[in-house]
Design an enzyme around this catalytic site. Structure first.
Site, PDB file in Angstrom:
ATOM      1  N   HIS A  10     -12.874  -3.417  -1.142  1.00 38.51           N
ATOM      2  CA  HIS A  10     -13.131  -2.247  -1.980  1.00 38.51           C
ATOM      3  C   HIS A  10     -12.775  -2.472  -3.438  1.00 38.51           C
ATOM      4  O   HIS A  10     -13.029  -1.617  -4.276  1.00 38.51           O
ATOM      5  CB  HIS A  10     -12.339  -1.034  -1.466  1.00 38.51           C
ATOM      6  CG  HIS A  10     -10.870  -1.134  -1.763  1.00 38.51           C
ATOM      7  ND1 HIS A  10     -10.034  -1.913  -1.028  1.00 38.51           N
ATOM      8  CD2 HIS A  10     -10.118  -0.579  -2.736  1.00 38.51           C
ATOM      9  CE1 HIS A  10      -8.803  -1.820  -1.516  1.00 38.51           C
ATOM     10  NE2 HIS A  10      -8.827  -1.018  -2.563  1.00 38.51           N
TER      11      HIS A  10
HETATM   12  C1  UD1 Z   1      -7.901   3.577  -5.192  1.00 36.52           C
HETATM   13  C2  UD1 Z   1      -6.784   2.795  -5.895  1.00 36.52           C
HETATM   14  C3  UD1 Z   1      -6.647   1.431  -5.249  1.00 36.52           C
HETATM   15  C4  UD1 Z   1      -6.479   1.550  -3.752  1.00 36.52           C
HETATM   16  C5  UD1 Z   1      -7.644   2.346  -3.187  1.00 36.52           C
HETATM   17  C6  UD1 Z   1      -7.554   2.504  -1.690  1.00 36.52           C
HETATM   18  C7  UD1 Z   1      -6.535   3.240  -8.309  1.00 36.52           C
HETATM   19  C8  UD1 Z   1      -6.725   2.674  -9.648  1.00 36.52           C
HETATM   20  N1  UD1 Z   1      -7.114   2.568  -7.294  1.00 36.52           N
HETATM   21  O1  UD1 Z   1      -9.110   2.903  -5.455  1.00 36.52           O
HETATM   22  O2  UD1 Z   1      -5.509   0.795  -5.778  1.00 36.52           O
HETATM   23  O3  UD1 Z   1      -6.446   0.273  -3.187  1.00 36.52           O
HETATM   24  O4  UD1 Z   1      -7.633   3.638  -3.807  1.00 36.52           O
HETATM   25  O5  UD1 Z   1      -8.566   3.257  -1.193  1.00 36.52           O
HETATM   26  O6  UD1 Z   1      -5.889   4.250  -8.167  1.00 36.52           O
HETATM   27  N2  UD1 Z   1     -14.353   8.219  -3.119  1.00 36.52           N
HETATM   28  C9  UD1 Z   1     -14.879   8.999  -2.138  1.00 36.52           C
HETATM   29  N3  UD1 Z   1     -14.011   9.754  -1.391  1.00 36.52           N
HETATM   30  C10 UD1 Z   1     -12.680   9.765  -1.594  1.00 36.52           C
HETATM   31  C11 UD1 Z   1     -12.166   8.947  -2.637  1.00 36.52           C
HETATM   32  C12 UD1 Z   1     -13.010   8.185  -3.379  1.00 36.52           C
HETATM   33  O7  UD1 Z   1     -16.080   9.026  -1.913  1.00 36.52           O
HETATM   34  O8  UD1 Z   1     -11.953  10.468  -0.872  1.00 36.52           O
HETATM   35  C13 UD1 Z   1     -15.274   7.384  -3.916  1.00 36.52           C
HETATM   36  C14 UD1 Z   1     -15.674   8.066  -5.210  1.00 36.52           C
HETATM   37  O9  UD1 Z   1     -16.986   7.758  -5.468  1.00 36.52           O
HETATM   38  C15 UD1 Z   1     -14.806   7.408  -6.247  1.00 36.52           C
HETATM   39  C16 UD1 Z   1     -14.645   6.006  -5.674  1.00 36.52           C
HETATM   40  O10 UD1 Z   1     -14.638   6.181  -4.252  1.00 36.52           O
HETATM   41  O11 UD1 Z   1     -15.366   7.420  -7.502  1.00 36.52           O
HETATM   42  C17 UD1 Z   1     -13.398   5.339  -6.110  1.00 36.52           C
HETATM   43  O12 UD1 Z   1     -12.265   6.153  -5.828  1.00 36.52           O
HETATM   44  P1  UD1 Z   1     -10.930   6.014  -6.745  1.00 36.52           P
HETATM   45  O13 UD1 Z   1      -9.852   6.860  -6.215  1.00 36.52           O
HETATM   46  O14 UD1 Z   1     -11.289   6.192  -8.160  1.00 36.52           O
HETATM   47  O15 UD1 Z   1     -10.550   4.508  -6.557  1.00 36.52           O
HETATM   48  P2  UD1 Z   1     -10.514   3.619  -5.260  1.00 36.52           P
HETATM   49  O16 UD1 Z   1     -11.543   2.581  -5.379  1.00 36.52           O
HETATM   50  O17 UD1 Z   1     -10.495   4.444  -4.015  1.00 36.52           O
END
Ligand code: UD1
Length: 446
Positions: free
Chosen positions: A267
């Site tokens: 991811h």
């Molecule tokens: C975040 C953490 C990362 C961790 C990861 C585990 C930061 C900088 N990154 O990354 O360290 O390893 O979580 O999962 O904080 N999304 C959904 N549903 C959700 C959450 C996210 O669809 O419940 C999608 C959204 O499109 C979002 C993308 O995932 O834009 C990224 O989510 P985000 O929380 O920004 O970062 P992660 O890649 O999940």
């Protein structure tokens, strides 16, 4: 009430009663936001509950012993809402027996700046209202740094000092500032008053950065507390059956009636946000996929990218309860993100785990399962030094070579120091001691 010398910490609550046996109430706020926070915070929340139960028993029997054990902790749990899907959040609360958050900020997704700023704005209101004596932040996600930053700069009109900031999982460094998590770790560590370290490299890193030793506490790994507490319960997960990973032929073999399979997670933006990077990894996995079925619970971000890049033909869907025979047709079995217990079950029975996650490098080390990390660096070097992890890099050849090596590997590893299931209790001991020094001592009996 005089201010503390460093003007940085906690006043006694207004109703403080300095009688020798009085329980001194102290508000402790814990922040979680994203998936990897939940298993790190759960044991701390459980330890707070047990601490209060012990205190209540001691009070009932008139058996209080010492000042720090008289700190009654009022626990407030804040969820920033960085992760909000049922599969990325709610499921973990249920699996890990975490109580419902007292406050939900509902911050949601966004760019790094937008997400961090939104959390900060919403969290400031909570801090102004609740005024905890101590704030616990865990890990390295945007929620961690956002809330630490708010606490470090909060000012109360009453002149009350700001909360103490405790960072759980301090000192880890990948030395790669292109990783958003590395920036979050450095900033949070430099804002924290109490730094709880999981492995020895963390102690070295913090010392090198000039953080005073007195603030740093080597306590082990609360994520491993969760793993040890829940690994037996995970055996009851139906996931192996749902994915047809039971193997009747070898029911009495070493593998305990479970088929051989690989487990994959990807991811990290540096691996999945550009088509060519993701393609390189998929190419590197082709040889492994031809040998064993690869089960891939894919993060929402990765699922979106696979669709956007038109790479669906590398995968076969095995979502939900739809069972898939684990035939080695070279395609990766894609499932939606799994809950904690299902994933733990898959991890402990896997022949090999391939990942770019930080936490999974540690969990496989504790379980003794071979792990191939698809990254150029790791902030958790102990998993490579004594554990079962190897760094593959991100080139196809590097991944192929690492997977071959791990499939041939004999299990020869050690459990890192203090990864023994008692880390949360060590943290709580430090916190109670610290809080006890910041409330007035009872007057000595005349
Ligand atoms: C975040 C953490 C990362 C961790 C990861 C585990 C930061 C900088 N990154 O990354 O360290 O390893 O979580 O999962 O904080 N999304 C959904 N549903 C959700 C959450 C996210 O669809 O419940 C999608 C959204 O499109 C979002 C993308 O995932 O834009 C990224 O989510 P985000 O929380 O920004 O970062 P992660 O890649 O999940």
């Amino acid at each position: 009430m005089p201010l503390q010398e460093d003007n940085s910490c906690v006043t006694a609550p207004a109703d403080f009663n300095p009688a020798a046996d009085a329980v001194v109430p102290s508000k402790v706020m814990t922040v979680v936001g994203a998936r990897p926070n939940f298993m790190k915070a759960a044991p701390i929340i459980a330890a707070i509950r047990k601490h209060n139960e012990r205190l209540a028993r001691a009070a009932a029997t008139g058996n209080g012993n010492g000042h720090s054990s008289r700190i009654g902790l009022e626990s407030i749990l804040v969820h920033t809402g960085q992760h909000y899907d049922a599969a990325m959040s709610d499921r973990f609360f249920a699996d890990l027996n975490i109580p419902k958050p007292d406050v939900h900020l509902g911050a949601g997704s966004g760019s790094h700046a937008a997400q961090t700023a939104e959390i900060m704005k919403r969290f400031e209101e909570v801090l102004l209202r609740e005024r905890p004596a101590l704030l616990i932040v865990v890990g390295d996600v945007n929620s961690t740094v956002a809330c630490a930053m708010v606490a470090a700069k909060i000012t109360y009109s009453s002149g009350e000092p700001r909360p103490l900031i405790a960072h759980v999982e301090s000192g880890l460094r990948s030395f790669d500032r292109d990783m958003p998590e590395e920036v979050n770790r450095i900033l949070t560590d430099h804002l924290a008053d109490l730094l709880f370290v999981t492995e020895e490299s963390g102690l070295r890193n913090l010392r090198r950065e000039g953080i005073p030793d007195a603030r740093v506490h080597f306590v082990g790994n609360t994520m491993i507390d969760s793993l040890l507490a829940f690994r037996h319960k995970a055996e009851q997960s139906p996931i192996l059956d749902l994915l047809s990973l039971r193997d009747n032929v070898s029911a009495h073999s070493k593998n305990n009636g479970v088929a051989r399979y690989a487990l994959l997670t990807l991811h990290r933006p540096s691996n999945v946000d550009r088509r060519q990077d993701l393609l390189n990894i998929l190419e590197g996995l082709e040889e492994l996929a031809a040998t064993y079925p690869i089960i891939f619970p894919a993060h929402p971000r990765t699922q979106k990218k696979i669709a956007e890049f038109g790479l669906e033909h590398y995968f076969v869907s095995a979502s939900g309860t739809q069972a898939q025979a684990p035939t080695a047709d070279g395609r990766i079995r894609l499932v939606d993100p799994l809950g904690y217990l299902d994933f733990l079950s898959l991890m402990q029975h896997a022949t090999v785990v391939v990942t770019d996650s930080g936490g999974i490098q540690e969990e496989t080390t504790s379980l003794g399962v071979p792990c191939v990390t698809v990254r150029e660096n790791t902030e958790r070097p102990v998993t490579v030094e004594v554990g079962t992890n190897i760094l593959a890099g991100t080139s196809p050849e590097g991944i192929r070579r690492a997977a071959r090596r791990q499939l041939a590997a004999k299990s020869d590893h050690r459990i890192p120091e203090a990864w023994d299931g008692r880390s949360a209790q060590r943290i709580l001991d430090v916190i109670c001691r610290e809080l006890a020094t910041r409330v007035p001592q009872p007057l000595p009996l005349a």
